[in-house]
Design an enzyme around this catalytic site. Structure first.
Site, PDB file in Angstrom:
ATOM      1  N   PRO A  55      38.144  45.162  32.983  1.00 24.41           N
ATOM      2  CA  PRO A  55      37.852  46.589  33.077  1.00 24.41           C
ATOM      3  C   PRO A  55      38.818  47.305  34.017  1.00 24.41           C
ATOM      4  O   PRO A  55      38.893  46.982  35.186  1.00 24.41           O
ATOM      5  CB  PRO A  55      36.426  46.642  33.622  1.00 24.41           C
ATOM      6  N   GLU A  56      39.563  48.238  33.484  1.00 22.08           N
ATOM      7  CA  GLU A  56      40.272  49.185  34.323  1.00 22.08           C
ATOM      8  C   GLU A  56      39.575  50.525  34.118  1.00 22.08           C
ATOM      9  O   GLU A  56      38.461  50.585  33.616  1.00 22.08           O
ATOM     10  CB  GLU A  56      41.763  49.236  33.939  1.00 22.08           C
ATOM     11  N   LYS A  69      37.583  53.017  39.354  1.00 22.14           N
ATOM     12  CA  LYS A  69      36.864  51.943  38.661  1.00 22.14           C
ATOM     13  C   LYS A  69      35.451  51.772  39.183  1.00 22.14           C
ATOM     14  O   LYS A  69      34.784  50.786  38.855  1.00 22.14           O
ATOM     15  CB  LYS A  69      37.640  50.632  38.833  1.00 22.14           C
ATOM     16  N   ARG A  82      51.258  41.415  42.157  1.00 17.01           N
ATOM     17  CA  ARG A  82      50.801  41.226  40.777  1.00 17.01           C
ATOM     18  C   ARG A  82      51.966  40.923  39.856  1.00 17.01           C
ATOM     19  O   ARG A  82      53.074  41.419  40.056  1.00 17.01           O
ATOM     20  CB  ARG A  82      50.093  42.493  40.284  1.00 17.01           C
TER      21      ARG A  82
END
Length: 260
Positions: free
Chosen positions: A2-3, A60, A250
Site C-alpha cells: 500500500p502506498e 499513507k 531503497r
DNA sequence: CCGGATGTTCACCT
DNA sequence: GAGGTGAACATCCG
C-alpha cells in the site's frame, strides 16, 4: 504494497461503509500492532460505544474520526482494510493471495454485526489513537507547487530520499518515487535542493498527473517503469539499459539517458 | 535450504 | 540537525 493510492481506496471504503456506524466491540488479538503504548484494554475502553463520523487520509495514514478519539491506521507493506467482507484493494503486490484469519491484527465490530478489520500478514502496519498528524508533510495527492518547492528547498539529501521522507511530503513510496522521477526526467541522486524553477514545476506536474493516472489504472504497481525494474531492464522511453543503486536506503532504478 | 528482496518506521550513529 | 544505516516484521523467489 500500500502506498498513497491504495490507502486512498481504503479511505473510500471506510467512508462508504464505516461512517455512521457505532462500535460495539474492539478486536485486538495482536498487541504488537498497537502503537504509542496502546493496550488492547485501553483501545476497547476508548472506542467501544463510539460512532465513526468521518474517514480521512494524510499520506499513507488512514484517520477515522469518532465522537471520541481519532483512530489512526497504518498499513505497512502488506496491510489491507476489509469491511463486511469487502476489500479496499483486492490483490496486493508482495502480499500472499491466500487469506488467514490469523492475519487479522485489529478490528472494530459494529452494533449491527458488521466489522472493519486491518489484515496484515507481515505486521508492518500499526494502530494508534490520536496520531500526530502534524508530523506528516503535505499530502502528495493535493500538494501545491509552492509546498513541493518548500519541501525540497535547502536539502542536500538525494531527491528521491526527500520525496520518500514522510515528514516533508506524505504518501510517496518507493515504486511511485521511481515512476515519478522517470516521468519527470530527473535523476534520483540529484541533491533535492538543486532543482531550478522549471524542474520543480515539471516534477510537480508529473507527481500530480502520475498519481491520478496510476490511481485510475488501479494502483501503485501500474506504472510504466515497473516491469523494467529488473536486471537487464530497458527504459521504455528511449531503450537505454536502466541502472540501479540504493538511494535513500531503497532499491532505485532509473534511466541514465533521459534522467538528469 | 538459504540469502536477498520487498516498504515503512523507528532507534541509533556520524 | 541533517542524513545514513540497520533492525524489525513475515513471506516469497531464485
Amino acid at each position: 504494497m500500500p502506498e498513497i493510492l491504495e490507502v486512498e481506496r481504503y479511505r473510500q471504503l471506510a467512508a462508504e461503509r464505516a461512517v455512521g456506524r457505532r462500535v460495539e466491540a474492539v478486536e485486538a488479538p495482536d498487541p504488537w500492532i498497537l502503537k504509542g503504548g496502546l493496550t488492547p484494554a485501553a483501545a476497547a475502553d476508548a472506542l467501544t460505544g463510539r460512532e465513526v463520523l468521518d474517514a480521512r487520509r494524510r499520506g499513507k495514514l488512514l484517520l477515522l474520526d469518532t465522537d471520541g478519539p481519532v483512530l489512526g491506521l497504518r498499513f505497512g507493506m502488506t496491510g489491507r482494510l476489509h469491511v463486511d467482507g469487502r476489500y479496499g484493494v483486492e490483490r496486493l503486490e508482495y502480499s500472499p493471495v491466500v487469506e488467514h484469519e490469523r492475519w487479522d491484527r485489529f478490528g472494530l465490530v459494529f452494533d449491527d454485526g458488521g466489522y472493519l478489520r486491518l489484515q496484515d500478514p507481515r505486521r508492518l502496519g500499526g494502530v494508534a489513537l490520536d496520531p500526530d498528524e502534524a508530523r506528516l508533510g503535505p499530502d502528495a495527492l493535493t500538494v501545491t507547487p509552492r509546498q513541493l518547492a518548500a519541501a525540497l528547498a535547502g536539502s542536500r539529501a538525494p531527491l528521491k530520499a526527500r520525496l520518500l521522507d514522510q515528514a516533508h511530503l506524505a504518501g510517496v513510496g518507493n515504486l511511485l518515487a521511481d515512476e515519478i522521477l522517470w516521468r519527470a526526467g530527473l535523476a534520483p541522486n540529484r541533491p533535492a535542493g538543486s532543482l531550478d524553477p522549471v524542474e520543480l514545476r515539471r516534477l510537480h506536474r508529473h507527481l500530480r498527473r502520475g498519481l491520478v493516472e496510476l490511481g485510475e489504472r488501479g494502483g501503485s504497481h501500474t506504472g510504466d517503469l515497473g516491469p523494467h525494474r529488473r536486471p537487464g531492464g530497458r527504459c521504455p522511453r528511449d531503450g537505454a539499459e536502466l541502472v540501479h543503486a540504493v538511494v535513500g536506503g531503497r532499491t532505485t532504478w532509473w534511466c541514465p539517458i533521459h534522467q538528469h
